[in-house]
Structures are given as structure tokens and as C-alpha cells.
Design an enzyme around this catalytic site. Structure first.
Site, short mmCIF file in Angstrom:
data_model
loop_
_atom_site.label_atom_id
_atom_site.label_comp_id
_atom_site.label_asym_id
_atom_site.label_seq_id
_atom_site.Cartn_x
_atom_site.Cartn_y
_atom_site.Cartn_z
N SER A 1 -57.25 37.25 -7.24
CA SER A 1 -56.38 37.48 -6.03
C SER A 1 -57.27 38.39 -4.97
O SER A 1 -58.26 37.83 -4.61
CB SER A 1 -55.41 38.48 -6.81
OG SER A 1 -54.49 39.00 -5.70
N ASP B 1 -54.78 37.95 1.44
CA ASP B 1 -55.48 38.21 0.45
C ASP B 1 -56.27 36.83 -0.12
O ASP B 1 -55.92 35.63 0.51
CB ASP B 1 -55.09 38.98 -0.72
CG ASP B 1 -53.99 38.17 -1.60
OD1 ASP B 1 -53.55 37.36 -1.15
OD2 ASP B 1 -53.79 38.91 -2.68
N ASP C 1 -55.90 34.96 -2.77
CA ASP C 1 -55.03 33.93 -3.19
C ASP C 1 -53.74 33.55 -2.39
O ASP C 1 -53.06 32.79 -2.87
CB ASP C 1 -54.90 33.97 -4.63
CG ASP C 1 -53.86 35.15 -4.90
OD1 ASP C 1 -53.77 36.13 -4.18
OD2 ASP C 1 -52.99 34.98 -6.01
N ASP D 1 -51.11 35.65 -2.01
CA ASP D 1 -49.86 35.66 -2.33
C ASP D 1 -49.24 37.04 -1.70
O ASP D 1 -48.28 37.40 -2.09
CB ASP D 1 -49.61 35.81 -3.77
CG ASP D 1 -50.74 36.93 -4.61
OD1 ASP D 1 -51.24 37.57 -3.88
OD2 ASP D 1 -50.66 36.86 -6.03
#
Length: 455
Positions: free
Chosen positions: A102, A244, A246, A248
Site C-alpha cells: 500500500s 497511494d 496500490d 485504494d
């Protein structure tokens, strides 16, 4: 009891336990064993990743573990975490696995898992996977010969996700005439996000779209919005969007260069949903980290806020259990359950843009629906994880300081679910006073446990 799974899957420094090739192989084998009794004759698990260098080795290890159990693998390459949730259901896979840490720096990596319905696994299922990793049950069930699984690379996965995202944007609206600055954090959204915004008509100035395996989240993206703010002002853009690594979570910047966090986005979108009669039970679900200002703003609208523990997974679990359809985190994980099963930064940005286009109002005006209470966040990094209730005297200090706030503030102390860090949050009317309180609790933790101060 889970040992390696935290708030959002397994996470750590790549090639250091638990984030090793051996762990990935065992997770792949255990997940395949757990989900192999499915409705499909040919069982399949989808694997996606972000742009980290270590993703290659972990992807191959996961795929090997899955194939060894007679389950096929669909490899989609670099894709946002929410895309894996969507594609798992869209392609009728039995599970989806994301290789990503992440917002963490590139040397870290992680593994998180979605069930076939697109939702993250509950704690008890993760505990079952850990138990399988430590047992020989999967090994006893390994097939041989023609029953071993195969791996397929899926070339149209990105296109499927782009089409899905565009369909979440109202058909009677367009982004034509908007100049947007987009920062993809050199992460998993670097191809998808610019394509979606441009195909909906926006003029896009793209940042953070040149990943090299080591620059993900480096001085860019949702954790570092300063370059985005500068670009918004320089290009006189209508809005800046920071994702960010990833994809999400999302943080945005208004046309005046002010950062707008997840709480403000929730307030804006909640009012829009409420006015349209589409906010289920007139309720927003957020975590204990959300600002008191969000709660007050919702009360003024005639809505309410329900809080959960930190983690978008727990927000979603509460939403599903109680029939709510909107929630999220201050950090920018926003969940529109009518559209998707998890936090999606691109989708959330599209919903916010739809409000702007529908009302004809700039983001700075819309975000004024909520007034933020001063909030201080103080991190203390320890040598190893330590339960809060084992830090002598900390609870007594918290209670004393809470009394001093006289009902006009909050104090929250929690251990990170992914790092050996104790997080202290103090909220109140006097910023100087709450900063002193946060410092006092941080100093106490360091005096008892040792550790270094964080921002």
C-alpha cells in the site's frame, strides 16, 4: 489467534520474515487448499500486484503454491487493489490475491486476500490460513500429473476495470472543461487512472506515472501531497488527485491549493447522497480516527456517524452487517458499497468530481461543509510490537488527560496493525494544548518501552 496477518493482510520488509518467498509459497498453497471446493470445475485464483521490485519474486512464489494444489492462476500484473476485488468477481475467480504494501516504502511488501465475493477475508478465515500454513494438511492433498494447476496471463484486465470505473460516473455528466492534476505515486494506478479521467473528458496533468520498482510512494502520492499542491496552483487546475501505491485511498487538493482529506470527502459525498435519498439509514461509517468535525457536520445534515476500529476492512464489515452503503477513513479509504466491495481511490475521486459537476461549485466551497477540529497525531516506533495494555501507567495518564479535555476532545492510543508503532491521537479545541498532551503520552511510552519519536 493470528500471528502474521495484521490490519490489512501480511506486511513487512521484503525478503525478511514474514515477508519471504517461503511465506508467499505457503500462503498460496493454503489459500488454494481453502478455496478449492468451489462451484467451478476448474478452480482459479487471481493475482495482482503493485509496482514494487519485490513483486516479481512474491508473485511467482504465490503462483507456484496455488498451482501445486491443482488450482489455476490468473496473472493480471500491476493493478490497483480495488481492481483485484472487482476482477475477482467479474472473472468469477474463487479468490483474489494482491501483492502490495500500500503506502509503505518500496522495500516493504505485503499480501492481502479477497474472497470470491470481492470482500476481504474476516479475521477467522485469516487465522485458518495461518493454521494451514503450519500444518501438513495442504501437502497431503497435493495433486500430481495432469491435475496440477496452470498459470494464465490476462491481457484485458486493465480494460475491464477502466470500463467499470467509467460506468460508476453518472452518464448525464462529463469531465470536459476540467483541468486535473493526478499523482499516481508511481504505483499500481499509473496506467488506469489517467486513462479513466481522460476518457471522461478531463485535461490531465499526470505525476508519478514512471514506476521503476523503487520509487513507489517516494515523495509523491497520497502520503506526500505537497508536489500535487504546487502543481495545482502552477497549472491553475480545478482539483488535484493523489492516490497511494496500490490505489485504494485518495487525498485531494482544491483549486486554492488546500489539502482535502478523507473526512471532508466523506462529508461532501454524504450530503450529496443524503439529498438524493441514497444514503442508507442516513448513516456514514468511519473509524475512531475520523475527526469530530465530521460527526458534527453529519448531525447538522440530519445524518449520523458510526465508528469502528481502524482499518477499512472493519468499516466494510460494519456496513455489510448493518445495511449501510457509505463509509471510509480519514486517510482516504472511501467505500461506496453500491459500486464496489472495498476502498477505491479512483472511484472515490469520480464520485467527488460528479458532485462538483452536478452542483457547479468548486471543491473549496463544497469542502466547507465540515470544520476540522485540531488533531495531533504522534507516532512512537518501538523495537518490537507491544500491546498497549502492557505499557505501565499509560492508561492512567490517558484518563487524566481525557478529563482535562472536559468533553471537548478525544484521546486515542492504538498499536499499528502493520508496524511496531504506537499511535497517539489527540483532538480538541486548543491545538497547543493537545500537542502537549500527545507529546506527554509519547514521552511516557518511550520512557517505559524505549523507541524513537515520529511525526
Amino acid at each position: 489467534m493470528r500471528q502474521i496477518f495484521g490490519t490489512d493482510g501480511v506486511r513487512g520488509v521484503a525478503n525478511v520474515p514474514p515477508m519471504t518467498v517461503d511465506t508467499a509459497l505457503k500462503i498460496g498453497r493454503s489459500v488454494a487448499h481453502l478455496f478449492r471446493n468451489s462451484r467451478h470445475r476448474h478452480r482459479r485464483i487471481l493475482i495482482g500486484k503493485d509496482t514494487r521490485l519485490s513483486g516479481y519474486m512474491l508473485e511467482n512464489a504465490l503462483a507456484a503454491g496455488i498451482c501445486s494444489m491443482g488450482v489455476d492462476v490468473f496473472l493480471v500484473g500491476p493493478m490497483p487493489t480495488p481492481a483485484i476485488a472487482f476482477l475477482t468477481t467479474n472473472m468469477r475467480a474463487d479468490a483474489g490475491v494482491v501483492i502490495s504494501a500500500s503506502h509503505n516504502p518500496f522495500q516493504d511488501n505485503g499480501i492481502k486476500i479477497f474472497a470470491g465475493n470481492g470482500f476481504k477475508l474476516p479475521d477467522e478465515v485469516e487465522a485458518r490460513i495461518e493454521a494451514l500454513m503450519e500444518s501438513d494438511e495442504p501437502l497431503r492433498a497435493q495433486p500430481t500429473g495432469a491435475d496440477v494447476g496452470k498459470a494464465f496471463r490476462i491481457d484485458d484486465a486493465r480494460g475491464r476495470y477502466i470500463v467499470f470505473l467509467k460506468h460508476t460516473f453518472p452518464k448525464d455528466l462529463t469531465l470536459e472543461g476540467l483541468r486535473l492534476v493526478l499523482d499516481c505515486a508511481n504505483g499500481a494506478t499509473y496506467r488506469v487512472a489517467p486513462a479513466v479521467l481522460e476518457e471522461l473528458g478531463a485535461s490531465v496533468i499526470a505525476l508519478g506515472v514512471s514506476p521503476n520498482g523503487t520509487n513507489i510512494n517516494q515523495d509523491c502520492g497520497a502520503l506526500h501531497p505537497e508536489p500535487l499542491r504546487e502543481a495545482v496552483l502552477r497549472h491553475r487546475a480545478h482539483m488535484g488527485i493523489a492516490l497511494d501505491g496500490d490505489g485504494d485511498r485518495v487525498i485531494v487538493v482544491d483549486e486554492k491549493g488546500r489539502i482535502v482529506d478523507g473526512d471532508h470527502i466523506m462529508a461532501v459525498c454524504a450530503r450529496d447522497l443524503l439529498e438524493a435519498g441514497r444514503l442508507a439509514h442516513r448513516t456514514v461509517v468511519a473509524t475512531v480516527m475520523s475527526n469530530m468535525g465530521l460527526e458534527i457536520a453529519l448531525e447538522r445534515m440530519g445524518a449520523r456517524l458510526i465508528r469502528t476500529q481502524v482499518g477499512d476492512r472493519y468499516v466494510v464489515e460494519t456496513m455489510r452487517a448493518e445495511g449501510y452503503n457509505f463509509g471510509g477513513e480519514q486517510s482516504g479509504h472511501l467505500v461506496f458499497l453500491d459500486h464496489i466491495t472495498t476502498g477505491d481511490g479512483i472511484l472515490a475521486a469520480l464520485q467527488l468530481l460528479a458532485v462538483m459537476q452536478r452542483t457547479g461549485r468548486p471543491l473549496s466551497e463544497l469542502a466547507a461543509v465540515m470544520e476540522t477540529f485540531p488533531q495531533v497525531l504522534h507516532n512512537v516506533r518501538l523495537a518490537a510490537r507491544r500491546p498497549i495494555d502492557q505499557i505501565e501507567g499509560l492508561e492512567a495518564l490517558r484518563q487524566r488527560l481525557q478529563r482535562e479535555l472536559a468533553g471537548k476532545g478525544r484521546i486515542l492510543i492504538r498499536a499499528s496493525g502493520t508496524e511496531p508503532v504506537i499511535r497517539v491521537m489527540v483532538e480538541g479545541e486548543d491545538e497547543g494544548r493537545i500537542a502537549d498532551m500527545a507529546q506527554a503520552m509519547g514521552d511516557h511510552i518511550r520512557s517505559v518501552c524505549g523507541g524513537a519519536e515520529g511525526a
